[in-house]
Design an enzyme around this catalytic site. Structure first.
Site, PDB file in Angstrom:
ATOM      1  N   GLY A  11      15.252  64.138  65.403  1.00  0.00           N
ATOM      2  CA  GLY A  11      16.101  64.082  66.600  1.00  0.00           C
ATOM      3  C   GLY A  11      17.436  64.772  66.360  1.00  0.00           C
ATOM      4  O   GLY A  11      17.987  64.701  65.270  1.00  0.00           O
ATOM      5  N   ASP A 139      21.336  57.012  63.828  1.00  0.00           N
ATOM      6  CA  ASP A 139      20.973  55.629  63.451  1.00  0.00           C
ATOM      7  C   ASP A 139      21.658  55.179  62.160  1.00  0.00           C
ATOM      8  O   ASP A 139      21.737  53.988  61.890  1.00  0.00           O
ATOM      9  CB  ASP A 139      19.455  55.517  63.268  1.00  0.00           C
ATOM     10  CG  ASP A 139      18.683  56.032  64.483  1.00  0.00           C
ATOM     11  OD1 ASP A 139      19.257  56.043  65.579  1.00  0.00           O
ATOM     12  OD2 ASP A 139      17.524  56.435  64.316  1.00  0.00           O
ATOM     13  N   GLY A 182      19.411  53.385  67.906  1.00  0.00           N
ATOM     14  CA  GLY A 182      19.557  52.986  66.501  1.00  0.00           C
ATOM     15  C   GLY A 182      18.240  52.740  65.797  1.00  0.00           C
ATOM     16  O   GLY A 182      18.214  52.334  64.639  1.00  0.00           O
TER      17      GLY A 182
END
Ligand code: F6P
Length: 358
Positions: A11, A139, A182
């Site tokens: 990501g 995260d 997260g």
């Protein structure tokens, strides 16, 4: 080491472009050529390999101020079990290794999270690729490093959301629930909750009850405070231990929905009106904060230095206000969740924030 490749994988997050700019400038100090590989592993599978020779013009200007990754990325697909266009699965790892060789690279810098690093470590072992890694993820769950690129920006965006929710919460005397990302770690929720003055913080690492939340909100009413801010991490489970997921039409599943569950439960069991905001990808796409630009710049320099010194299979890490490097295995084998004993959990308790455990 004359020619190195860089790619972003997993990501996206804020600070990736800053890291690539840093890598480029440092590599130039060594007289290296830098090749940017497009779309993570996907660029190495394509023929010709989807890549671009980096130059000063590309990396200059406002690039490092921008979110996202100018090379593109992917967070889908394991090359050892890769879904092709025909829907069939195959092992394309050899193709990726061949792609690296076709580019005539002497080394590769992978900017990725724990999932990407695991994959690239396997590829590097198999194809004898000279690789170093830079941790990035909003995260902040990569082991062996206190911070990963992108985390600080995500917390900053979420904190600003709480700042904005405060006014409308107070105006309507509501409990505003902010659901943050997260994955399985509560770092974003915990840090945001403290920075943004939340009254309740729920993280996957600590159990909670709906009654515990309501008790806290009712105690606030005794002080004539009839509005509140609740931050919940996307991986928090229901009281019954169920995980909320969103199922997308293409078959992908992502965490999501716990904020709505909480609102429903609180409103069923009390007279407190709730509204839910799911922050989603704005945490990823924002401009990098100063902290993330600094971290990305320091990481980029150290990663190139490692390649130049012939130190491979290392991940750069932030420890005790310094950039260091650790074995990639050490980082990927320790998924970093919130430790109940870490200082910030104590801070939350000390501030009277309801953070669960009963
Ligand atoms: O790992 C980063 C992350 O943003 C998680 O916090 C979140 O659960 C997930 O990625 C979302 O993935 P996608 O971008 O595929 O929706």
């Amino acid at each position: 080491m004359k020619r190195i490749g860089i790619l972003t994988s997993g990501g996206d997050c804020a600070g990736l472009n800053a890291a690539m700019r840093s890598i480029f400038y440092r590599a130039k100090k060594y007289g290296m050529e830098v090749v940017g590989i497009k779309d993570g592993t996907l660029g190495l599978i394509q023929r010709p390999v989807n890549s671009i020779e980096l130059n000063y013009e590309i990396v200059s200007g406002s690039l490092f101020r921008e979110g996202g990754t100018f090379l593109g990325t992917t967070n889908k697909g394991d090359p050892f079990h890769f879904k092709g266009e025909d829907g069939k699965y195959s092992d394309v790892s050899d193709k990726i290794i061949e792609g690296y060789k076709l580019l005539k690279l002497d080394g590769l810098i992978v900017i990725g999270g724990d999932g990407s690093m695991k994959i690239f470590k396997k590829l590097a072992d198999k194809g004898k690729l000279n690789m170093v890694a830079i941790p990035k993820t909003i995260d902040n769950d990569v082991g062996a490093t206190e911070n990963s690129i992108g985390f600080n920006t995500a917390v900053s965006v979420a904190t600003e959301a709480l700042d904005n929710l405060q006014a409308t919460a107070a105006s309507h005397r509501r409990a505003m629930i902010l659901q943050v990302m997260g994955r399985d770690a509560g770092h974003i929720a915990l840090n945001t909750g403290i920075a943004g003055g939340a009254d309740v913080i729920l993280i996957p690492e600590l159990p909670y009850t709906i009654d515990g939340i309501i008790k806290k909100l009712n105690e606030m009413k005794k002080h004539n405070i009839h509005h509140s801010l609740i931050v919940v991490a996307e991986a928090v489970k229901t009281e019954q231990g169920e995980t909320y997921m969103i199922h997308y039409a293409d078959g992908e599943k992502r965490l999501g929905g716990i904020g709505d569950y909480l609102a429903e439960q609180i409103m069923k069991k009390s007279d407190i009106e709730c509204r839910v905001t799911t922050l989603g990808h704005v945490q990823r796409g924002a401009r990098p904060t100063a902290n993330d630009r600094i971290l990305a710049s320091a990481f980029g320099v150290h990663a190139v230095d490692l390649l130049a010194r012939g130190k491979f299979n290392r991940m750069v890490a932030w420890q005790n206000r310094h950039v260091v490097d650790v074995a990639i295995d050490e980082a990927v084998n320790t998924y970093k969740v919130v430790d109940q004993n870490e200082g910030l959990v104590d801070t939350a308790f000390a501030l009277g924030i309801y953070i669960g455990t009963t």
